[in-house]
Write a protein that holds these residues in place. Structure first.
Motif, PDB file in Angstrom:
ATOM      1  N   GLY A 197      -0.783  -4.870  10.245  1.00  0.00           N
ATOM      2  CA  GLY A 197      -0.193  -5.536   8.458  1.00  0.00           C
ATOM      3  C   GLY A 197      -0.051  -4.228   7.346  1.00  0.00           C
ATOM      4  O   GLY A 197      -0.404  -4.381   6.543  1.00  0.00           O
ATOM      5  N   ARG A 198      -0.923  -3.276   8.463  1.00  0.00           N
ATOM      6  CA  ARG A 198      -1.005  -1.923   7.360  1.00  0.00           C
ATOM      7  C   ARG A 198       0.220  -1.622   7.067  1.00  0.00           C
ATOM      8  O   ARG A 198       1.086  -1.678   7.763  1.00  0.00           O
ATOM      9  CB  ARG A 198      -2.029  -1.072   7.836  1.00  0.00           C
ATOM     10  CG  ARG A 198      -3.685  -1.309   8.440  1.00  0.00           C
ATOM     11  CD  ARG A 198      -4.349  -0.445   8.971  1.00  0.00           C
ATOM     12  NE  ARG A 198      -4.106  -0.105   9.308  1.00  0.00           N
ATOM     13  CZ  ARG A 198      -3.152   1.361  10.538  1.00  0.00           C
ATOM     14  NH1 ARG A 198      -3.136   2.313   9.314  1.00  0.00           N
ATOM     15  NH2 ARG A 198      -3.014   0.825  11.857  1.00  0.00           N
ATOM     16  N   VAL A 199      -0.101  -0.945   5.625  1.00  0.00           N
ATOM     17  CA  VAL A 199       1.186  -0.406   5.052  1.00  0.00           C
ATOM     18  C   VAL A 199       1.208   1.032   3.809  1.00  0.00           C
ATOM     19  O   VAL A 199      -0.179   1.348   3.255  1.00  0.00           O
ATOM     20  CB  VAL A 199       2.156  -1.436   3.953  1.00  0.00           C
ATOM     21  CG1 VAL A 199       3.195  -0.781   3.524  1.00  0.00           C
ATOM     22  CG2 VAL A 199       2.441  -3.102   4.629  1.00  0.00           C
ATOM     23  N   LEU A 200       1.433   1.801   4.897  1.00  0.00           N
ATOM     24  CA  LEU A 200       1.685   3.739   3.980  1.00  0.00           C
ATOM     25  C   LEU A 200       2.548   3.471   2.869  1.00  0.00           C
ATOM     26  O   LEU A 200       3.684   3.079   3.669  1.00  0.00           O
ATOM     27  CB  LEU A 200       1.122   4.247   5.240  1.00  0.00           C
ATOM     28  CG  LEU A 200       0.244   4.257   6.016  1.00  0.00           C
ATOM     29  CD1 LEU A 200       0.334   5.482   7.236  1.00  0.00           C
ATOM     30  CD2 LEU A 200      -1.224   4.475   5.712  1.00  0.00           C
ATOM     31  N   ILE A 201       2.369   4.073   1.439  1.00  0.00           N
ATOM     32  CA  ILE A 201       3.314   4.254   1.233  1.00  0.00           C
ATOM     33  C   ILE A 201       3.387   5.373   0.324  1.00  0.00           C
ATOM     34  O   ILE A 201       2.514   6.005  -0.022  1.00  0.00           O
ATOM     35  CB  ILE A 201       3.234   3.175  -0.732  1.00  0.00           C
ATOM     36  CG1 ILE A 201       3.615   2.050  -0.067  1.00  0.00           C
ATOM     37  CG2 ILE A 201       4.845   3.146  -1.375  1.00  0.00           C
ATOM     38  CD1 ILE A 201       3.050   0.953  -0.641  1.00  0.00           C
ATOM     39  N   HIS A 202       3.927   6.553   1.009  1.00  0.00           N
ATOM     40  CA  HIS A 202       4.124   7.717   1.081  1.00  0.00           C
ATOM     41  C   HIS A 202       4.437   8.514  -0.348  1.00  0.00           C
ATOM     42  O   HIS A 202       6.532   7.773  -0.139  1.00  0.00           O
ATOM     43  CB  HIS A 202       4.445   8.538   2.055  1.00  0.00           C
ATOM     44  CG  HIS A 202       3.873   8.284   3.462  1.00  0.00           C
ATOM     45  ND1 HIS A 202       3.335   9.348   4.069  1.00  0.00           N
ATOM     46  CD2 HIS A 202       4.647   7.161   4.374  1.00  0.00           C
ATOM     47  CE1 HIS A 202       2.762   8.478   4.740  1.00  0.00           C
ATOM     48  NE2 HIS A 202       3.211   8.104   5.244  1.00  0.00           N
ATOM     49  N   GLY A 203       4.632   8.915  -1.021  1.00  0.00           N
ATOM     50  CA  GLY A 203       4.862   9.483  -2.672  1.00  0.00           C
ATOM     51  C   GLY A 203       4.567   9.109  -3.737  1.00  0.00           C
ATOM     52  O   GLY A 203       5.765   8.560  -4.726  1.00  0.00           O
ATOM     53  N   THR A 204       3.552   8.170  -3.403  1.00  0.00           N
ATOM     54  CA  THR A 204       2.517   7.859  -4.906  1.00  0.00           C
ATOM     55  C   THR A 204       0.896   7.978  -4.848  1.00  0.00           C
ATOM     56  O   THR A 204       0.758   7.711  -3.908  1.00  0.00           O
ATOM     57  CB  THR A 204       2.984   6.194  -5.318  1.00  0.00           C
ATOM     58  OG1 THR A 204       2.641   6.674  -6.861  1.00  0.00           O
ATOM     59  CG2 THR A 204       2.756   5.949  -3.972  1.00  0.00           C
ATOM     60  N   ASN A 205       0.691   8.381  -5.384  1.00  0.00           N
ATOM     61  CA  ASN A 205      -0.908   7.865  -5.446  1.00  0.00           C
ATOM     62  C   ASN A 205      -1.601   7.000  -6.366  1.00  0.00           C
ATOM     63  O   ASN A 205      -2.585   6.905  -6.707  1.00  0.00           O
ATOM     64  CB  ASN A 205      -1.910   9.737  -6.121  1.00  0.00           C
ATOM     65  CG  ASN A 205      -1.715  10.318  -5.302  1.00  0.00           C
ATOM     66  OD1 ASN A 205      -1.846  10.054  -3.896  1.00  0.00           O
ATOM     67  ND2 ASN A 205      -1.786  11.446  -5.044  1.00  0.00           N
ATOM     68  N   SER A 206      -0.387   6.321  -7.058  1.00  0.00           N
ATOM     69  CA  SER A 206      -0.783   5.697  -7.956  1.00  0.00           C
ATOM     70  C   SER A 206      -1.002   4.158  -6.929  1.00  0.00           C
ATOM     71  O   SER A 206       0.202   3.589  -6.620  1.00  0.00           O
ATOM     72  CB  SER A 206       0.071   5.067  -9.226  1.00  0.00           C
ATOM     73  OG  SER A 206      -0.188   3.734  -9.844  1.00  0.00           O
ATOM     74  N   ILE A 207      -1.734   3.503  -7.261  1.00  0.00           N
ATOM     75  CA  ILE A 207      -1.863   1.831  -6.869  1.00  0.00           C
ATOM     76  C   ILE A 207      -1.924   1.522  -7.540  1.00  0.00           C
ATOM     77  O   ILE A 207      -1.141   0.079  -5.979  1.00  0.00           O
ATOM     78  CB  ILE A 207      -4.001   2.283  -6.195  1.00  0.00           C
ATOM     79  CG1 ILE A 207      -4.687   3.033  -5.749  1.00  0.00           C
ATOM     80  CG2 ILE A 207      -4.451   0.148  -6.149  1.00  0.00           C
ATOM     81  CD1 ILE A 207      -6.330   2.464  -5.323  1.00  0.00           C
TER      82      ILE A 207
END
Length: 336
Positions: A314-324
């Protein structure tokens, strides 16, 4: 195979009896990056009986400079680090029992792994999880070897519950730098030095030679030729909420757990979720917006200027942003 550990057994502080103890012990390594892979390989070559590895990430090309167990093929397959490490370690010593856990270590999922562990080795990359580990090892009374490195510097300290200052006491006495490997880099010799310090202590604990344990914090800077030891016994506080007289283990509460966090220096946000992920259904749906790459453990898709990696837990890594906030919007757009 009788000569496999002969050189180690010839070393008198270990000997044949010490080798038997090593082969009867269980070590938990949390984190399988630079420190984790080197610690794991050393333990497996030394003949540890059982090794458990926890890591949340997968192998990327930038890892290969210092994370010695991994290969270019692991990168191409986007293998989770724990799985890739297990495969390579078994090729080194097939007699070791190795458990690989592809997950983000938390106060919820780590306790079951602590039940029969003799030693925990710190190979993590952030202090959120280190503080959780700090509380857990005191709750379960398990020795823990702390280690960190960045640039050409590093430090190591052995924490023994009820005897030494805990991590919180240590950092109150010696504040940690805010630098990370992702922001200022790291050279492999610094990693190797920390691992050497950790492994020497690990062997002492595994053969039950507690009197030989190092009682001081070690810090070094290899580039600037500095090596320093510090006696921090006085840092232990009776009022410490973790190792004091009335411990409450503050980092184990639900409220203290991070649900969405920026991975320092990586331009990536991690989203934790307890919801069940149906990988095949999700892959079909996401294939409508881009090419989906998938293996048995995760899937990834490029979405506009972002790369989104979704794990089975269920974890997700969103690469390309530092904005939560931006990451939250992308998460809901893709995962729902």
């Amino acid at each position: 195979m009788k000569d496999r550990y002969s050189r180690q057994e010839l070393y008198k502080p270990i000997g044949v009896s010490g080798q038997k103890k090593i082969q009867s012990k269980h070590v938990l390594i949390i984190g399988c990056g630079a420190l984790g892979t080197m610690n794991a390989e050393s333990l497996v070559r030394a003949g540890i009986g059982r090794l458990s590895i926890v890591d949340r990430d997968y192998v990327e090309i930038s890892n290969l400079q210092r994370q010695q167990l991994f290969t270019e093929e692991d990168c191409l397959k986007q293998l989770p680090k724990a799985i890739a490490a297990k495969e390579h370690l078994l090729n080194i010593n097939s007699s070791v029992t190795i458990n690989a856990y592809v997950m983000d270590g938390t106060s919820s999922n780590l306790p079951p792994l602590m039940e029969d562990v003799d030693l925990v080795i710190d190979a993590t990359d952030n202090f959120d999880i280190r503080f959780v580990i700090n509380d857990l090892i005191h709750q379960y009374t398990i020795p823990w070897i702390f280690g960190s490195c960045v640039g050409s510097t590093g430090m190591s300290y052995t924490i023994v519950p009820q005897e030494t200052p805990c991590l919180q006491c240590l950092l109150d006495a010696t504040p940690a730098s805010g630098a990370t490997c992702d922001s200022v880099g790291v050279i492999s010799p610094a990693v190797q030095m920390v691992v050497a310090l950790q492994q020497a202590e690990a062997l002492k604990i595994l053969v039950e030679d507690d009197e030989s344990l190092r009682t001081k914090l070690v810090t070094f800077d290899l580039w600037n030729n500095m090596f320093h030891t510090m006696d921090i016994k006085r840092a232990k506080k009776n009022t410490c909420p973790t190792c004091g007289e009335n411990p409450i283990y503050p980092k184990l509460t639900y409220e203290s757990q991070t649900k969405m966090e920026v991975l320092c220096g990586r331009n990536t946000v991690q989203v934790r979720s307890k919801r069940e992920v149906h990988m095949e259904e999700l892959a079909r749906r996401l294939s409508e917006i881009g090419t989906v790459h998938q293996n048995d453990f995760l899937l990834s898709v490029d979405y506009h200027s972002f790369r989104v990696v979704i794990f089975k837990d269920g974890r997700v890594l969103i690469h390309g942003t530092n904005s939560i906030e931006q990451a939250r919007n992308i998460y809901y757009q893709l995962v729902g």
